[in-house]
Scaffold this motif. Sequence first.
Motif, PDB file in Angstrom:
ATOM      1  N   THR A 475       0.820  -1.209   0.000  1.00  0.00           N
ATOM      2  CA  THR A 475       0.000   0.000   0.000  1.00  0.00           C
ATOM      3  C   THR A 475       0.853   1.259   0.000  1.00  0.00           C
ATOM      4  O   THR A 475       0.400   2.333  -0.387  1.00  0.00           O
ATOM      5  N   TRP A 479       2.424   2.571  -4.143  1.00  0.00           N
ATOM      6  CA  TRP A 479       1.654   3.813  -4.248  1.00  0.00           C
ATOM      7  C   TRP A 479       2.160   4.762  -5.332  1.00  0.00           C
ATOM      8  O   TRP A 479       1.354   5.300  -6.113  1.00  0.00           O
ATOM      9  N   ALA A 486      -3.191   0.696  -5.073  1.00  0.00           N
ATOM     10  CA  ALA A 486      -2.681   0.779  -3.706  1.00  0.00           C
ATOM     11  C   ALA A 486      -3.763   1.291  -2.759  1.00  0.00           C
ATOM     12  O   ALA A 486      -3.861   0.834  -1.605  1.00  0.00           O
ATOM     13  N   ALA A 497      -3.201   4.289   2.494  1.00  0.00           N
ATOM     14  CA  ALA A 497      -2.215   4.178   1.426  1.00  0.00           C
ATOM     15  C   ALA A 497      -1.290   5.386   1.439  1.00  0.00           C
ATOM     16  O   ALA A 497      -1.615   6.441   1.970  1.00  0.00           O
TER      17      ALA A 497
END
Length: 525
Positions: A475, A479, A486, A497
């Motif tokens: 996450t 990203w 994500a 995230a």
Amino acid sequence: MSTPLWITATPPATHGELHIGHLAGPYVAADVLSRFLRADGQPVLFSTGTADHADSVEVRALRGGRKPEEVAEGYRAAITADWLRSGIEFDHIVRPRHDRGYRRWQQNIFLELFGRDAIVARTRLQPYCTSCERWLYGAFVVGACSSCGARADGSLCQECARPTDADLIDPVCALCGSPGRPRRCRRLYLPLEPMRDALADHWASTALPPRLTALCRSLLEDGLPDVCVGHPGDWGVPVPIDDFAEHRIDACFESVVMQLFGYGHGEEPLPDRAIHFCGFEHAFCHAVLLPAILIARGMKLPQEIYVNETYQVDTDQGASDGGPGVWALDLLTEFGSDALRRHVLQLRPLGRSTGFHQDELHRTRQVLEATWNSWLSRLFTAVRQDCRGLVPDAEPGGTGWEALRRRLHRAAEDLREAYGPDAFDPRRAVAVLDEVVNLAADFGYVNVFERDKPRGEQDHLPAMAAQLAVASALTSWAWPVMPEGAARLAAALRTKAGSPVLPEALIPPAPGTRLEPPSGPVFGF
């Protein structure tokens, strides 16, 4: 308080929609760097604009029997919408025809340079179309570049990045095809030769890619040119000098000053560090014209330039078989932002040209589906079946976990290097992310047999917690590249995230957390 790191991406001309080549060039890559730095807690200003006053906008309008402002407004709205759908988040997008004070800003800098004798008048031969009764400059003229022989218009050669202006070989009118006839034309220029020493010092202290270094050195060797900064015409910002009231500020000069306006220079000091993302064909504006303007104003800007080569795009591709073609809107609708961002980063034209083929984009989506989403689907199913959808109360573990954890920590460090401004390489980041997911998937396959032990022990739960730790790390680790996926993964894990890309992100959600996996794929669609 230090000034934010300034990231720019070349303002696109609003004579057409964005295609995948634009995304593969400066925009997605610049957004990756911006997202990584923000997640890391560093202040960033990410800006661009739209080149509404480009000559190509007026040419497009004349060919279609429309007004230039109608063309500019329509495509500006489409371009900004495509940026948004692509997950590209600018802090400031300059709107030349709408932003308050923009025209005055352009004209004041022009007047300042004219008052310092940095901008001067010159009378030179310029192509003229007798059929259209129009001076030929910028997008209004095509011919062969006098430096490299490539086909070019009258602004910058896309092959060698040098200004072409009135030096085209065999110039013809882009509207009617008539040969351009040389006529004497008095215009305004920014001579670079008086700044030779200052520009040479600037380039020597600037982190430039080798091809751009070669361009700057060849300019010094051949003699620095006089750069035209105004032309006779009706479209654009008027030149604020009485003797040139019928002239307009040149689009290249305007785009450079537009960037300063987007940063807020005048109200804010120049940043300690600026990073410009551009295609090589626009490198002259960033590497030569911008520092020249600042030098003429007695200023310095520490800058770095990330140059991409051409991403070869056939705009007819896909039309014959009913496919989505190459336009950003169509591809985003068909494949989603995750697949498209990942694809253009994986094939980013760095140091050499690359090309777009739809079958390769399909394979990119298949990788996400067969590897990323398949692993996450198995993991979420196992949590639902074995733990009633709750994160197990177990420390990450399982067969091979300690070795895997060490490799994942190294992967996080590799990602930090690939995402960071000192060794920026988003293609490497994509490869590392794939390695992380493949390692996690293999780990899951190896440890799934722990469920089948006859004594009823729950030895498979530590391996499940370990995989949840990897998912949680993604996450933040994924990203910058695929923010949409994500964010979906973070929502499924009930976390946030966009945290810093660090080895410490490798922690599962709190025991007892109820997972909420999406009904569809996590990454892409």
